[in-house]
Design a protein around this motif. Sequence first.
Motif, PDB file in Angstrom:
ATOM      1  N   GLY A  64     -53.516  -8.976  13.621  1.00  0.00           N
ATOM      2  CA  GLY A  64     -52.696  -9.959  13.199  1.00  0.00           C
ATOM      3  C   GLY A  64     -51.972 -10.655  14.273  1.00  0.00           C
ATOM      4  O   GLY A  64     -51.762 -11.581  14.422  1.00  0.00           O
ATOM      5  N   ARG A  65     -51.664  -9.508  15.260  1.00  0.00           N
ATOM      6  CA  ARG A  65     -51.125  -9.864  16.463  1.00  0.00           C
ATOM      7  C   ARG A  65     -52.090 -10.897  17.151  1.00  0.00           C
ATOM      8  O   ARG A  65     -51.539 -12.099  17.903  1.00  0.00           O
ATOM      9  N   LYS A  66     -53.140 -10.451  17.426  1.00  0.00           N
ATOM     10  CA  LYS A  66     -54.248 -11.223  18.123  1.00  0.00           C
ATOM     11  C   LYS A  66     -54.415 -12.845  17.473  1.00  0.00           C
ATOM     12  O   LYS A  66     -54.493 -13.725  18.354  1.00  0.00           O
ATOM     13  N   LYS A  67     -54.327 -12.729  16.236  1.00  0.00           N
ATOM     14  CA  LYS A  67     -54.615 -14.157  15.483  1.00  0.00           C
ATOM     15  C   LYS A  67     -53.308 -14.925  15.789  1.00  0.00           C
ATOM     16  O   LYS A  67     -53.375 -16.201  15.994  1.00  0.00           O
ATOM     17  N   LEU A  68     -52.191 -14.451  15.649  1.00  0.00           N
ATOM     18  CA  LEU A  68     -50.817 -15.269  16.039  1.00  0.00           C
ATOM     19  C   LEU A  68     -51.016 -15.668  17.541  1.00  0.00           C
ATOM     20  O   LEU A  68     -50.603 -16.728  17.883  1.00  0.00           O
ATOM     21  N   VAL A  69     -51.402 -14.832  18.361  1.00  0.00           N
ATOM     22  CA  VAL A  69     -51.310 -15.106  19.815  1.00  0.00           C
ATOM     23  C   VAL A  69     -52.297 -16.239  20.043  1.00  0.00           C
ATOM     24  O   VAL A  69     -52.189 -17.477  20.617  1.00  0.00           O
TER      25      VAL A  69
END
Length: 147
Positions: A25-30
């Motif tokens: 989820g963090r990778k997608k947001l970044v």
Amino acid sequence: MVSRRGLLGGAAAAATALLSGCGSGRKKLVAATEEAAAEVDGVSSAELRMADGATFERLLSGTVSLAAEDREGGLEIFDEVMRRIVTVVHAELAEAEARSLRVGGISGMLDSGEELTPLDLDPDVAGEDPRRDRVTAESLYGRYGLS
């Protein structure tokens, strides 16, 4: 009866499972915020990262390279970059998480080497002496018409 070690081991396993699920989820947001920033006219590159702060708050930080020589032109570009980043955060995260995400660590670098920060955009930050680490996405909501 549950042993103390078993309980601590179970808690550690649960925490690991929860935190490992956050990675994608963090990778997608970044990736989404970098893409939004890179689409702004006058942006040469955007390199953002997500981390946890000392008190487990979430931090979005990094550098956006701006193809502008002067501060005035750079502020216009950086303002649009931050509008797009905060809008993506608002759309992608749950309300409480989006509002509390710290975005003060995002910098805009001008061709001259001058650094612009979200504090240059006059966010709604409490206190007489605002600090970058206190700038949340929510502190820019009023500026960008988000609620």
